[in-house]
Design a protein around this motif. Structure first.
Motif, PDB file in Angstrom:
ATOM      1  N   THR A  80       0.815  -1.204   0.000  1.00  0.00           N
ATOM      2  CA  THR A  80       0.000   0.000   0.000  1.00  0.00           C
ATOM      3  C   THR A  80       0.855   1.263   0.000  1.00  0.00           C
ATOM      4  N   ASP A  83       0.642   4.930   4.604  1.00  0.00           N
ATOM      5  CA  ASP A  83       1.509   4.535   5.708  1.00  0.00           C
ATOM      6  C   ASP A  83       1.048   5.087   7.051  1.00  0.00           C
ATOM      7  N   LEU A  85      -0.869   5.097  10.612  1.00  0.00           N
ATOM      8  CA  LEU A  85      -1.093   4.048  11.595  1.00  0.00           C
ATOM      9  C   LEU A  85      -2.501   3.471  11.470  1.00  0.00           C
ATOM     10  N   ASP A  87      -4.373   3.143   8.900  1.00  0.00           N
ATOM     11  CA  ASP A  87      -4.466   2.253   7.745  1.00  0.00           C
ATOM     12  C   ASP A  87      -3.832   0.902   8.059  1.00  0.00           C
ATOM     13  N   LYS A  88      -2.709   0.930   8.763  1.00  0.00           N
ATOM     14  CA  LYS A  88      -2.050  -0.322   9.121  1.00  0.00           C
ATOM     15  C   LYS A  88      -2.900  -1.123  10.103  1.00  0.00           C
ATOM     16  N   GLY A  91      -5.627  -2.825   8.315  1.00  0.00           N
ATOM     17  CA  GLY A  91      -5.128  -3.983   7.592  1.00  0.00           C
ATOM     18  C   GLY A  91      -4.949  -5.188   8.496  1.00  0.00           C
ATOM     19  N   PHE A  92      -4.357  -4.980   9.651  1.00  0.00           N
ATOM     20  CA  PHE A  92      -4.156  -6.094  10.580  1.00  0.00           C
ATOM     21  C   PHE A  92      -5.490  -6.616  11.106  1.00  0.00           C
ATOM     22  N   THR A  96      -4.427  -9.195   7.610  1.00  0.00           N
ATOM     23  CA  THR A  96      -3.115  -9.225   6.955  1.00  0.00           C
ATOM     24  C   THR A  96      -2.031  -9.559   7.979  1.00  0.00           C
ATOM     25  N   ASP A  98       1.507  -8.820   7.322  1.00  0.00           N
ATOM     26  CA  ASP A  98       2.647  -7.911   7.249  1.00  0.00           C
ATOM     27  C   ASP A  98       2.304  -6.795   6.266  1.00  0.00           C
ATOM     28  N   TYR A  99       3.055  -5.706   6.352  1.00  0.00           N
ATOM     29  CA  TYR A  99       2.829  -4.516   5.527  1.00  0.00           C
ATOM     30  C   TYR A  99       4.108  -4.139   4.797  1.00  0.00           C
ATOM     31  N   VAL A 101       5.146  -0.685   2.515  1.00  0.00           N
ATOM     32  CA  VAL A 101       4.667   0.599   1.996  1.00  0.00           C
ATOM     33  C   VAL A 101       5.371   0.921   0.685  1.00  0.00           C
TER      34      VAL A 101
END
Length: 225
Positions: A80, A83, A85, A87-88, A91-92, A96, A98-99, A101
């Motif tokens: 993605t 970046d 927080l 949004d992360k 995702g989790f 998901t 792992d990420y 960017v």
């Protein structure tokens, strides 16, 4: 050779990633939108999914949520440009593992693929085999609509078998998963497997837990009793 799925609507980026992964001996299927990615996931098995967050037709978060709710524990690496927080966290929460960017280094992508491929995702919340369901979030096991009560050790054994299904799990791996560095006497696993079979299979026509001579145990659809 590792086999991954890339779901990414940026064709230039996708071509660059696919070409680089080929050099690294990683096979890569490709989907340009979420719906196409969903179909490929339904029809194939992958070691890792590389999933863009913003996709046409079906966004990455929704696709990942659907994957986890169906019991699929393939590791997901979210790609993605966002970046923040929040949004992360989103995702989790969607499942998901792992990420990465954008823009990212291709070497780092390969390192993360290899790291994720060595384990199944811990984000999956529902494990299934035939008419047996294990809901990790609600801490419930149901078979054919009937609640099954398990001891904590039987729960750990069943979860280990379901995460590996339909592959065989060795006695040593089961012992390590349940007791870690403090294994009990040699009869303990045998006793707990007996109780697990009684709970999961005894009242049903089709046994799901199987002993594989000389190898260990597996959970899968088998023959009628």
């Amino acid at each position: 050779m590792l086999n991954v799925l890339l779901v990414e609507d940026d064709l230039d980026l996708a071509e660059t990633v696919i070409d680089y992964l080929a050099i690294e001996s990683i096979s890569c299927d490709y989907a340009g939108n979420g719906v196409a990615g969903q179909k490929l996931l339904a029809d194939n098995s992958y070691d890792v999914v590389l999933l863009d967050l913003n996709l046409p037709w079906l966004d990455g978060l929704t696709l990942c949520q659907g994957l986890r709710s169906s019991g699929n524990d393939t590791p997901v690496l979210m790609l993605t440009a966002l970046d923040r927080l929040d949004d992360k966290v989103a995702g989790f929460e969607a499942g998901t593992d792992d990420y990465l960017v954008k823009p990212f280094e291709l070497r780092e992508l390969v390192v993360r693929i290899h790291a994720l491929s060595r384990r199944r995702s811990g984000q999956v919340q529902l494990l299934r085999c035939a008419d047996l369901e294990m809901n990790l979030k609600e801490y419930m096991v149901i078979r054919a609509g009937r609640n099954i009560k398990l001891s904590p050790i039987a729960w750990q054994i069943l979860e280990t078998l379901l995460r590996a299904a339909p592959e065989t799990v060795s006695k040593q791996k089961l012992t390590d998963a349940v007791w870690g560095d403090n294994p009990p006497d040699s009869n303990s696993l045998k006793v707990h497997m007996h109780h697990l079979r009684k709970a999961v299979d005894e009242s049903f026509a089709q046994p799901l837990i199987h002993t594989i001579p000389g190898r260990g145990f597996s959970i899968k659809e088998g023959e009628q009793k």
